[in-house]
Design an enzyme around this catalytic site. Structure first.
Site: not given
Ligand code: FCB
Length: 443
Positions: A169, A352
């Site tokens: 990110e 994620e």
């Molecule tokens: C993302 C991050 C991760 C976590 C989630 C909820 O932005 O990559 O580390 O904090 O959000």
């Protein structure tokens, strides 16, 4: 409670990869065995972290990693996504900290012994503080330091890794860290965000060169997050504002990587907000990748603003998780289809996705029905994108266990495993059991 995917879904096949994800600073602790990073400093600054906490102990994974690998394995996952703490493995003089490196080598060996594929992220935000003291991501030199660090890691890990992501990110590192200032290092100003972003993207490209040369057999790519913007109304003004917000927050990171250029919006930015782009930078940034990791949680709404390029509106009366993020799974499908239409995408992994829920543990049970519902809807949203032709090959739940949620400290829980931070006891939540069931029922 269980997840339900359509009978014929490719996500019910054992060839679809499932995993759980974490990040070094959020779980490790073991702070005395590594150099300080920007998040240590940020946590030590009054008022930055909601509960005034830090990463000194976190989930104490540094000491409990063997039990944690057992836990990971108990879900029947194919893969585990972890990140490497740069200040744990590299000393200030740029040489390897052998003990720090060994921590990960042992962890990777254990994962491999259990048949779990390691998906390694090289940078999940814990920049060594000594590099920040030298300008951090505002200093172009940091991108080259990242390339050297990558080379050390890749050589040390050998064939223990299945996939490498350069960055996690870069939007968060650049925008939240160097423009909004709500993440480390907490720098504020529109003149900084895009400069940091350029050096991060350059770092990605320089690391890709190293990965492709020294680790050609691993899947090499990047993890990008997207919070797709939707216009508040159908008015041309709101739609244009939303288009700009999407360029500013989302495509700013994907377009350079896939098209070798920044979105058109760059021409609208005042000269002092633009990055300094050297000859050949865009070629370095846009090298072919083996996979794209996508992180998705929510969408955002925008409208036109009289003086700014766009304005984000927090809409009332919509369903949200406990961190305040709207639950809107359709945006996940839309996003995947949109990216697939825009770019010549390599295979996609959802690196994620998950929900922050205010869990309560009662008699050793966490009945997180809202998280189960979130996962169910989002797994189905991914399935819908696959039906529309998007090549998604895997999915990682964020997160394996509750952990240090950045500026929110330990107040927000994202795990499919509950962590009691007093005792470090881990308890699999109902969502974890549902995940395990889904994985075990694949054919
Ligand atoms: C993302 C991050 C991760 C976590 C989630 C909820 O932005 O990559 O580390 O904090 O959000």
């Amino acid at each position: 409670m269980a997840f339900s995917l359509p009978k014929n879904s490719p996500m019910r096949s054992s060839s679809f990869l499932y995993g759980v994800a974490t990040a070094s600073f959020q779980i490790e602790g073991g702070v005395e065995h590594r150099l300080p990073c920007i998040w240590d400093t940020f946590c030590a600054t009054a008022g930055k972290i909601e509960d005034g906490s830090n990463g000194d102990v976190a989930c104490d994974h540094f000491n409990r990693w063997q039990d944690d690998v057992e836990l990971i394995s108990s879900f029947g996952v194919d893969a585990y996504r972890l990140s490497i703490s740069w200040p744990r493995v590299i000393k200030q003089d740029g040489t390897v900290n052998q003990q720090g490196m060994q921590f990960y080598i042992d962890l990777l060996d254990e994962l491999n012994a259990k048949g779990i594929k390691p998906f390694v992220t090289l940078y999940h935000w814990d920049l060594p503080q000594y590099l920040e003291d030298n300008g951090g991501w505002l200093n172009r030199e940091t991108a080259y330091k990242f390339q050297e660090y990558t080379k050390h890691v890749v050589k040390a890990f050998g064939d223990r890794v299945h996939a490498y992501a350069t960055l996690n990110e870069p939007f968060c590192s650049a925008y939240l860290g160097y423009e909004a200032g709500i993440h480390a290092p907490g720098i504020v100003g529109k003149e900084f965000g895009k400069k940091a972003a350029h050096h991060l993207l350059l770092a990605h490209g320089l690391a890709m060169q190293v990965l492709n040369e020294f680790s050609p057999k691993t899947l090499n790519g990047i993890v990008l997050n997207f919070t797709p913007g939707y216009a508040l109304t159908d008015s041309a003004e709101d739609k244009l504002a939303t288009h700009k917000a999407n360029e500013y927050f989302n495509y700013w990171y994907s377009k350079p990587i896939f098209d070798g250029e920044y979105p058109e919006l760059i021409n609208e930015l005042p000269a002092e907000h633009r990055p300094e782009i050297h000859d050949n930078d865009m070629e370095v940034i846009s090298q072919p990748m083996d996979f794209l990791g996508i992180n998705f949680y929510t969408r955002a709404r925008y409208q036109a603003h009289p003086t700014e390029m766009f304005e984000e509106i927090i809409v009332e009366g919509v369903e949200r998780t406990d961190i305040g993020w709207e639950i809107y799974p359709q945006a996940f499908t839309d996003l995947l289809v949109d990216l697939d239409t825009r770019y010549d995408l390599p295979p996609v992994y959802i690196t994620e996705n998950g929900a922050s829920i205010d869990d309560e543990i009662e008699s050793g049970v966490v009945n997180d029905v809202r998280r189960i519902d979130y996962y169910n809807k989002h797994l189905n949203a991914v399935n819908d994108a696959i039906s529309k032709g998007v090549n998604v090959q895997g999915y990682f739940a964020w997160s394996l266990m509750d952990n240090f949620e950045w500026a929110e400290g330990y107040l927000k829980r994202f795990g499919i495993v509950y962590v009691d931070y007093q005792t470090q006891v881990r308890t699999v939540k109902a969502s974890g059991l549902a995940y395990k069931k889904l994985l075990s029922e694949r054919s």
